[in-house]
Design a protein around this motif. Structure first.
Motif, short mmCIF file in Angstrom:
data_model
loop_
_atom_site.label_atom_id
_atom_site.label_comp_id
_atom_site.label_asym_id
_atom_site.label_seq_id
_atom_site.Cartn_x
_atom_site.Cartn_y
_atom_site.Cartn_z
N VAL A 219 0.83 -1.20 0.00
CA VAL A 219 0.00 0.00 0.00
C VAL A 219 0.87 1.25 0.00
O VAL A 219 0.57 2.23 -0.70
CB VAL A 219 -0.96 0.00 1.19
N ALA A 220 1.96 1.22 0.75
CA ALA A 220 2.85 2.38 0.80
C ALA A 220 3.43 2.68 -0.58
O ALA A 220 3.52 3.84 -0.98
CB ALA A 220 3.97 2.14 1.81
N ARG A 221 3.82 1.64 -1.31
CA ARG A 221 4.35 1.86 -2.66
C ARG A 221 3.28 2.42 -3.59
O ARG A 221 3.56 3.24 -4.46
CB ARG A 221 4.92 0.55 -3.22
N ALA A 222 2.04 1.98 -3.40
CA ALA A 222 0.95 2.46 -4.24
C ALA A 222 0.70 3.95 -4.02
O ALA A 222 0.24 4.65 -4.94
CB ALA A 222 -0.33 1.67 -3.96
N ARG A 223 1.03 4.45 -2.84
CA ARG A 223 0.83 5.86 -2.54
C ARG A 223 1.87 6.75 -3.22
O ARG A 223 1.75 7.98 -3.20
CB ARG A 223 0.89 6.10 -1.02
N GLU A 224 2.88 6.16 -3.81
CA GLU A 224 3.93 6.94 -4.45
C GLU A 224 3.45 7.66 -5.71
O GLU A 224 4.11 8.59 -6.18
CB GLU A 224 5.11 6.03 -4.82
#
Length: 244
Positions: A219-224
């Motif tokens: 999810v953190a990578r998707a927020r990039e």
């Protein structure tokens, strides 16, 4: 306007309902204009294509490349039902937009090869339109390169013989294709935003797309990135094919 039809296969209510809400939001349709049939729950009802403006197929955990002995009875039934439906859809060149699972259903039906050669990590990818994609009416106004959310165990290895490849990406050669004039399939998810991805990561974290303990990092990578362009495809599909 005749309604559109959403054929869904997600068994978990939270992601099934989230997908439906996203389809409504980004297509601009109201609930009465997008009829949903959850194929994982019951056999496909008898459908009259003349009652609809077009068909949209959502994603789900079914994979066309699953070994036959690993498929549930529900998955085998859904695959048989899609063959029967696509017989008429393809013959009539009836407006069809298959997202995710739609690549497998339409791709296999039309003679393509769908396998595990080009899996995609859950997250985002940069989609690039081909020259044919840039000229296609469904993709009118989209930039040649845009970011989309993805995450698949399988993908198109060889496009169907009569398909026109409309979009590609660095890791996945066929991100979108068209058959005839009105039959489309996308590997990426045109309905998926960050909130929808977060819901799916939570529900599918034990389905083998990634290690369960990596869910927060996914999810953190998707927020990039900020994903806005793929959703325009849904709105454009409605604009092109809505009929009285």
């Amino acid at each position: 306007m005749k309604p559109f039809l959403l054929l869904a296969t997600r068994a978990e209510d939270v992601v099934a309902d989230g997908e439906y809400r996203a389809m409504l939001r980004y297509s601009g349709l109201r609930a009465e204009q997008l009829h949903r049939v959850r194929l994982e729950a019951a056999p496909m009802p008898r459908l009259r294509l003349d009652d609809y403006s077009g068909i949209v197929v959502g994603g789900g955990p079914f994979n066309s490349s699953d070994p036959e002995d690993a498929k549930s009875e529900a998955q085998r039934r859904v695959e048989r039902e899609f063959v029967g439906l696509l017989d008429e859809v393809v013959e009539r060149d009836f407006p069809f937009l298959g997202a995710c699972y739609g690549v497998g259903t339409l791709g296999v039906y039309a003679g393509g090869v769908i396998d595990r050669t080009y899996p995609e990590d859950v997250g985002w990818t940069t989609v690039e339109l081909t020259d044919e994609g840039a000229a296609d009416p469904l993709l009118a106004g989209l930039p040649r390169r845009f970011v989309a959310y993805c995450g698949h165990k399988e993908a198109v290895r060889d496009a169907p013989p009569e398909a026109v490849v409309l979009a590609t990406s660095e890791a996945t050669p066929v991100q979108m294709f068209r058959l005839r004039r009105n039959l489309y399939a996308t590997q990426f998810h045109p309905e998926l935003d960050l909130e929808g991805l977060r819901e799916r990561v939570d529900v599918y974290k034990s389905y083998g797309y990634f290690a369960p303990e990596e869910a927060s990092a996914v999810v953190a990578r998707a927020r990039e990135v900020t994903v806005t362009e793929p959703m325009r495809i849904l709105r454009r599909f409605v604009e092109l094919y809505a009929r009285p």
